[in-house]
Design a protein around this motif. Structure first.
Motif, mmCIF file in Angstrom:
data_model
loop_
_atom_site.group_PDB
_atom_site.id
_atom_site.type_symbol
_atom_site.label_atom_id
_atom_site.label_comp_id
_atom_site.label_asym_id
_atom_site.label_seq_id
_atom_site.Cartn_x
_atom_site.Cartn_y
_atom_site.Cartn_z
ATOM 1 N N LEU A 92 0.921 -1.091 -0.128
ATOM 2 C CA LEU A 92 0.064 0.107 -0.102
ATOM 3 C C LEU A 92 0.823 1.170 -0.101
ATOM 4 N N VAL A 93 0.606 2.266 -1.038
ATOM 5 C CA VAL A 93 1.284 3.430 -0.985
ATOM 6 C C VAL A 93 0.619 4.624 -0.014
ATOM 7 N N ILE A 94 1.616 4.732 0.958
ATOM 8 C CA ILE A 94 1.173 5.734 2.137
ATOM 9 C C ILE A 94 2.134 6.953 2.176
ATOM 10 N N GLY A 95 3.270 6.979 1.357
ATOM 11 C CA GLY A 95 4.095 8.050 1.772
ATOM 12 C C GLY A 95 4.030 9.212 0.657
ATOM 13 N N GLY A 96 4.511 10.322 1.006
ATOM 14 C CA GLY A 96 4.515 11.517 -0.173
ATOM 15 C C GLY A 96 3.058 11.984 -0.073
ATOM 16 N N ILE A 97 2.606 12.257 -1.212
ATOM 17 C CA ILE A 97 1.557 13.093 -1.447
ATOM 18 C C ILE A 97 0.245 12.167 -1.058
ATOM 19 N N TYR A 98 0.472 10.856 -0.989
ATOM 20 C CA TYR A 98 -0.669 9.952 -0.517
ATOM 21 C C TYR A 98 -0.944 10.151 0.881
ATOM 22 N N ARG A 99 0.066 10.944 1.631
ATOM 23 C CA ARG A 99 -0.300 11.095 3.397
ATOM 24 C C ARG A 99 -1.278 12.356 3.394
ATOM 25 N N HIS A 100 -1.649 12.954 2.300
ATOM 26 C CA HIS A 100 -2.666 14.067 2.497
ATOM 27 C C HIS A 100 -3.880 13.923 1.467
ATOM 28 N N VAL A 101 -3.633 13.093 0.629
ATOM 29 C CA VAL A 101 -4.725 12.944 -0.469
ATOM 30 C C VAL A 101 -4.790 11.627 -0.820
ATOM 31 N N ARG A 102 -6.176 10.894 -0.764
ATOM 32 C CA ARG A 102 -6.050 9.213 -1.011
ATOM 33 C C ARG A 102 -5.974 9.217 -2.724
ATOM 34 N N ASN A 103 -6.350 10.036 -3.408
ATOM 35 C CA ASN A 103 -6.325 9.923 -4.766
ATOM 36 C C ASN A 103 -5.926 10.801 -5.303
ATOM 37 N N PRO A 104 -4.427 11.299 -5.269
ATOM 38 C CA PRO A 104 -3.811 12.247 -5.956
ATOM 39 C C PRO A 104 -3.682 12.218 -7.409
ATOM 40 N N MET A 105 -3.884 11.056 -7.959
ATOM 41 C CA MET A 105 -3.787 11.115 -9.451
ATOM 42 C C MET A 105 -5.166 11.633 -10.062
ATOM 43 N N TYR A 106 -6.239 11.304 -9.622
ATOM 44 C CA TYR A 106 -7.379 11.857 -9.926
ATOM 45 C C TYR A 106 -7.480 13.394 -9.961
ATOM 46 N N VAL A 107 -7.132 13.738 -8.645
ATOM 47 C CA VAL A 107 -7.050 15.274 -8.319
ATOM 48 C C VAL A 107 -6.161 16.011 -9.340
ATOM 49 N N ALA A 108 -4.875 15.387 -9.623
ATOM 50 C CA ALA A 108 -4.150 16.084 -10.495
ATOM 51 C C ALA A 108 -4.594 16.205 -11.789
ATOM 52 N N VAL A 109 -4.964 15.046 -12.330
ATOM 53 C CA VAL A 109 -5.676 15.170 -13.683
ATOM 54 C C VAL A 109 -6.966 16.270 -13.816
ATOM 55 N N LEU A 110 -7.742 16.201 -12.697
ATOM 56 C CA LEU A 110 -8.724 17.009 -12.879
ATOM 57 C C LEU A 110 -8.245 18.467 -12.584
ATOM 58 N N SER A 111 -7.171 18.524 -12.234
ATOM 59 C CA SER A 111 -6.700 20.019 -11.831
ATOM 60 C C SER A 111 -5.924 20.463 -13.155
ATOM 61 N N ILE A 112 -5.435 19.423 -13.920
ATOM 62 C CA ILE A 112 -4.844 19.745 -15.339
ATOM 63 C C ILE A 112 -5.849 20.355 -16.268
ATOM 64 N N ILE A 113 -6.922 19.614 -16.234
ATOM 65 C CA ILE A 113 -8.000 19.743 -17.154
ATOM 66 C C ILE A 113 -8.666 21.159 -16.661
ATOM 67 N N LEU A 114 -8.656 21.612 -15.311
ATOM 68 C CA LEU A 114 -9.441 22.816 -15.105
ATOM 69 C C LEU A 114 -8.303 23.942 -15.662
ATOM 70 N N GLY A 115 -6.940 23.721 -15.171
ATOM 71 C CA GLY A 115 -5.844 24.858 -15.830
ATOM 72 C C GLY A 115 -6.150 25.089 -17.449
ATOM 73 N N GLN A 116 -6.424 23.727 -18.154
ATOM 74 C CA GLN A 116 -6.506 24.075 -19.459
ATOM 75 C C GLN A 116 -7.669 24.766 -19.709
ATOM 76 N N ALA A 117 -8.893 24.639 -19.170
ATOM 77 C CA ALA A 117 -10.038 25.624 -19.220
ATOM 78 C C ALA A 117 -9.765 26.752 -19.115
ATOM 79 N N LEU A 118 -9.040 26.984 -18.019
ATOM 80 C CA LEU A 118 -8.844 28.578 -17.724
ATOM 81 C C LEU A 118 -8.143 29.271 -18.759
ATOM 82 N N LEU A 119 -7.130 28.327 -19.193
ATOM 83 C CA LEU A 119 -6.186 28.754 -20.324
ATOM 84 C C LEU A 119 -7.041 29.446 -21.620
#
Length: 109
Positions: free
Chosen positions: A82-109
């Motif tokens: 189980l991966v529990i280090g790094g960003i996984y200590r703060h967010v359970r699904n950082p990949m989903y959050v990151a991809v959605l943030s990238i898409i939101l950033g693209q929408a802002l552009l």
């Protein structure tokens, strides 16, 4: 799974999943990024910062899967631990959050 296999599998999954969802699809939808940038003041720099920060989080999350968990995010080659280090200590699904943030950033552009 060996470290090299985990890195190779994670790289392939990185290209296949977020690479398509946050890269190829927006590129195709925006006519190869030729649409004009936002005219709303502040949207372009905020969008750019959001994309860069989210891409760093996404790369970190994939690296954690390969190096700490010795596996990939793909269901066919799951992690051994189980991966529990790094960003996984703060967010359970950082990949989903990151991809959605990238898409939101693209929408802002």
């Amino acid at each position: 799974m060996r470290t090299f296999s985990a890195i190779a599998g994670s790289t392939a999954f990185f290209i296949a999943a977020p690479g398509v969802v946050a890269g190829l699809v927006p590129w195709l939808l925006s006519d190869h990024y030729r649409l004009p940038w936002s005219t709303v003041p502040g949207f372009v720099p905020v969008g750019g910062v959001l994309i860069v920060a989210a891409a760093a989080v996404l790369l970190h999350a994939f690296a954690r899967f390969a190096l700490e968990g010795l596996g990939t995010p793909a269901p066919v080659a799951p992690t051994e631990r189980l991966v529990i280090g790094g960003i996984y200590r703060h967010v359970r699904n950082p990949m989903y959050v990151a991809v959605l943030s990238i898409i939101l950033g693209q929408a802002l552009l």
